[in-house]
Design a protein around this motif. Structure first.
Motif, PDB file in Angstrom:
ATOM      1  N   GLY A 136       0.789  -1.226   0.000  1.00 39.93           N
ATOM      2  CA  GLY A 136       0.000   0.000   0.000  1.00 39.93           C
ATOM      3  C   GLY A 136       0.821   1.276   0.000  1.00 39.93           C
ATOM      4  O   GLY A 136       0.322   2.330   0.388  1.00 39.93           O
ATOM      5  N   GLU A 137       2.060   1.205  -0.465  1.00 38.22           N
ATOM      6  CA  GLU A 137       2.941   2.370  -0.497  1.00 38.22           C
ATOM      7  C   GLU A 137       3.163   2.819  -1.939  1.00 38.22           C
ATOM      8  O   GLU A 137       3.378   1.986  -2.823  1.00 38.22           O
ATOM      9  CB  GLU A 137       4.301   2.028   0.114  1.00 38.22           C
ATOM     10  CG  GLU A 137       4.224   1.550   1.537  1.00 38.22           C
ATOM     11  CD  GLU A 137       5.505   0.866   1.996  1.00 38.22           C
ATOM     12  OE1 GLU A 137       5.770   0.940   3.210  1.00 38.22           O
ATOM     13  OE2 GLU A 137       6.215   0.255   1.173  1.00 38.22           O
ATOM     14  N   ILE A 138       3.132   4.117  -2.156  1.00 40.11           N
ATOM     15  CA  ILE A 138       3.436   4.659  -3.478  1.00 40.11           C
ATOM     16  C   ILE A 138       4.940   4.560  -3.682  1.00 40.11           C
ATOM     17  O   ILE A 138       5.711   5.129  -2.921  1.00 40.11           O
ATOM     18  CB  ILE A 138       2.976   6.123  -3.614  1.00 40.11           C
ATOM     19  CG1 ILE A 138       1.467   6.227  -3.429  1.00 40.11           C
ATOM     20  CG2 ILE A 138       3.407   6.699  -4.967  1.00 40.11           C
ATOM     21  CD1 ILE A 138       0.949   7.650  -3.328  1.00 40.11           C
ATOM     22  N   VAL A 139       5.347   3.804  -4.700  1.00 35.53           N
ATOM     23  CA  VAL A 139       6.774   3.649  -4.979  1.00 35.53           C
ATOM     24  C   VAL A 139       7.232   4.470  -6.172  1.00 35.53           C
ATOM     25  O   VAL A 139       8.428   4.647  -6.374  1.00 35.53           O
ATOM     26  CB  VAL A 139       7.167   2.167  -5.167  1.00 35.53           C
ATOM     27  CG1 VAL A 139       6.939   1.393  -3.872  1.00 35.53           C
ATOM     28  CG2 VAL A 139       6.406   1.528  -6.316  1.00 35.53           C
ATOM     29  N   ASP A 140       6.276   4.984  -6.957  1.00 32.38           N
ATOM     30  CA  ASP A 140       6.652   5.847  -8.066  1.00 32.38           C
ATOM     31  C   ASP A 140       5.448   6.648  -8.532  1.00 32.38           C
ATOM     32  O   ASP A 140       4.309   6.209  -8.402  1.00 32.38           O
ATOM     33  CB  ASP A 140       7.201   5.042  -9.244  1.00 32.38           C
ATOM     34  CG  ASP A 140       7.907   5.929 -10.275  1.00 32.38           C
ATOM     35  OD1 ASP A 140       8.288   7.075  -9.946  1.00 32.38           O
ATOM     36  OD2 ASP A 140       8.087   5.466 -11.417  1.00 32.38           O
ATOM     37  N   THR A 141       5.726   7.823  -9.042  1.00 35.41           N
ATOM     38  CA  THR A 141       4.730   8.670  -9.686  1.00 35.41           C
ATOM     39  C   THR A 141       5.334   9.077 -11.014  1.00 35.41           C
ATOM     40  O   THR A 141       6.483   9.527 -11.070  1.00 35.41           O
ATOM     41  CB  THR A 141       4.440   9.924  -8.835  1.00 35.41           C
ATOM     42  OG1 THR A 141       3.997   9.507  -7.545  1.00 35.41           O
ATOM     43  CG2 THR A 141       3.365  10.775  -9.485  1.00 35.41           C
ATOM     44  N   HIS A 142       4.562   8.891 -12.072  1.00 37.47           N
ATOM     45  CA  HIS A 142       5.061   9.211 -13.403  1.00 37.47           C
ATOM     46  C   HIS A 142       4.070  10.136 -14.106  1.00 37.47           C
ATOM     47  O   HIS A 142       2.907   9.781 -14.259  1.00 37.47           O
ATOM     48  CB  HIS A 142       5.253   7.937 -14.229  1.00 37.47           C
ATOM     49  CG  HIS A 142       5.767   8.187 -15.605  1.00 37.47           C
ATOM     50  ND1 HIS A 142       7.101   8.379 -15.868  1.00 37.47           N
ATOM     51  CD2 HIS A 142       5.120   8.305 -16.784  1.00 37.47           C
ATOM     52  CE1 HIS A 142       7.259   8.596 -17.155  1.00 37.47           C
ATOM     53  NE2 HIS A 142       6.066   8.556 -17.743  1.00 37.47           N
ATOM     54  N   MET A 143       4.545  11.288 -14.533  1.00 39.72           N
ATOM     55  CA  MET A 143       3.697  12.206 -15.287  1.00 39.72           C
ATOM     56  C   MET A 143       4.062  12.079 -16.756  1.00 39.72           C
ATOM     57  O   MET A 143       5.222  12.122 -17.118  1.00 39.72           O
ATOM     58  CB  MET A 143       3.880  13.640 -14.812  1.00 39.72           C
ATOM     59  CG  MET A 143       2.862  14.571 -15.402  1.00 39.72           C
ATOM     60  SD  MET A 143       2.922  16.147 -14.538  1.00 39.72           S
ATOM     61  CE  MET A 143       2.019  17.144 -15.679  1.00 39.72           C
ATOM     62  N   GLY A 144       3.061  11.891 -17.587  1.00 44.25           N
ATOM     63  CA  GLY A 144       3.273  11.664 -19.008  1.00 44.25           C
ATOM     64  C   GLY A 144       2.908  10.229 -19.341  1.00 44.25           C
ATOM     65  O   GLY A 144       2.631   9.414 -18.455  1.00 44.25           O
ATOM     66  N   ALA A 145       2.899   9.928 -20.628  1.00 36.97           N
ATOM     67  CA  ALA A 145       2.523   8.579 -21.068  1.00 36.97           C
ATOM     68  C   ALA A 145       3.500   7.552 -20.508  1.00 36.97           C
ATOM     69  O   ALA A 145       4.704   7.785 -20.437  1.00 36.97           O
ATOM     70  CB  ALA A 145       2.494   8.513 -22.586  1.00 36.97           C
TER      71      ALA A 145
END
Length: 177
Positions: A136-145
């Protein structure tokens, strides 16, 4: 000249803060939402699986281009991962259902809701994808395709994931898979 220096300073501050946030895992707080058919869900239902949360809009070209990659991941890793398409363009439900059928979206699509818009963090634009590990932890955030290869790096690195076949053929046709 002052404006240029200020703009550069703001950009640098944004990049440093984005890097700092991305390097730390953040626990996702449970939230509720309704799927496209109106059925209520809790984010905690997905604990124990990877969750790919993709904020997108029907009018967004890069969002539409990444649908085959998200379909591919949703199908190939269905036992260990779930893709949630969080529609952020306030498209009416009937239009959204037609769009899903036309584009053959094979993962749950969640219409725009207050509860989902900032549940994982700020969304500065679409597409934005959050990768949440089975804890339940956010390990990455990616903006864009995003591509299926990017997502598979997480899913294949998971030692509990039996789907670690090298050289698999993709089941999509766009360059985003």
């Amino acid at each position: 000249m002052k404006r240029i220096k200020r703009a550069l300073a703001l950009v640098a501050l944004f990049l440093v803060s984005a890097t700092a946030v991305a390097s730390e895992t953040q626990k996702v707080q449970n939230f509720s939402f309704k799927d496209i058919d109106g059925k209520a869900h809790q984010f905690s239902e997905y604990r124990g699986k990877w969750v790919i949360v993709n904020y997108w809009a029907t009018f967004c070209g890069p969002c539409v281009a990444e649908i085959p990659a998200l379909n591919s991941v949703a199908k190939r890793f269905k036992d260990n991962a779930v893709v949630l398409g969080m529609e952020a363009g306030e498209t009416p439900t009937d239009e959204l259902k037609q769009f899903m059928a036309q584009k053959k979206i094979a993962y749950p699509v969640i219409p725009t809701q207050d509860s989902t818009m900032f549940a994982l963090g700020l969304v500065y634009g679409v597409p934005t994808t959050f990768v949440v590990n089975p804890q339940g932890e956010i390990v990455d955030t990616h903006m864009g395709a995003i591509t299926s290869a990017m997502l598979q790096n997480y899913l294949r690195a998971d030692s509990n994931n039996p789907t670690t076949i090298a050289g698999d053929k993709e089941d999509c046709v766009s360059g985003f898979c």
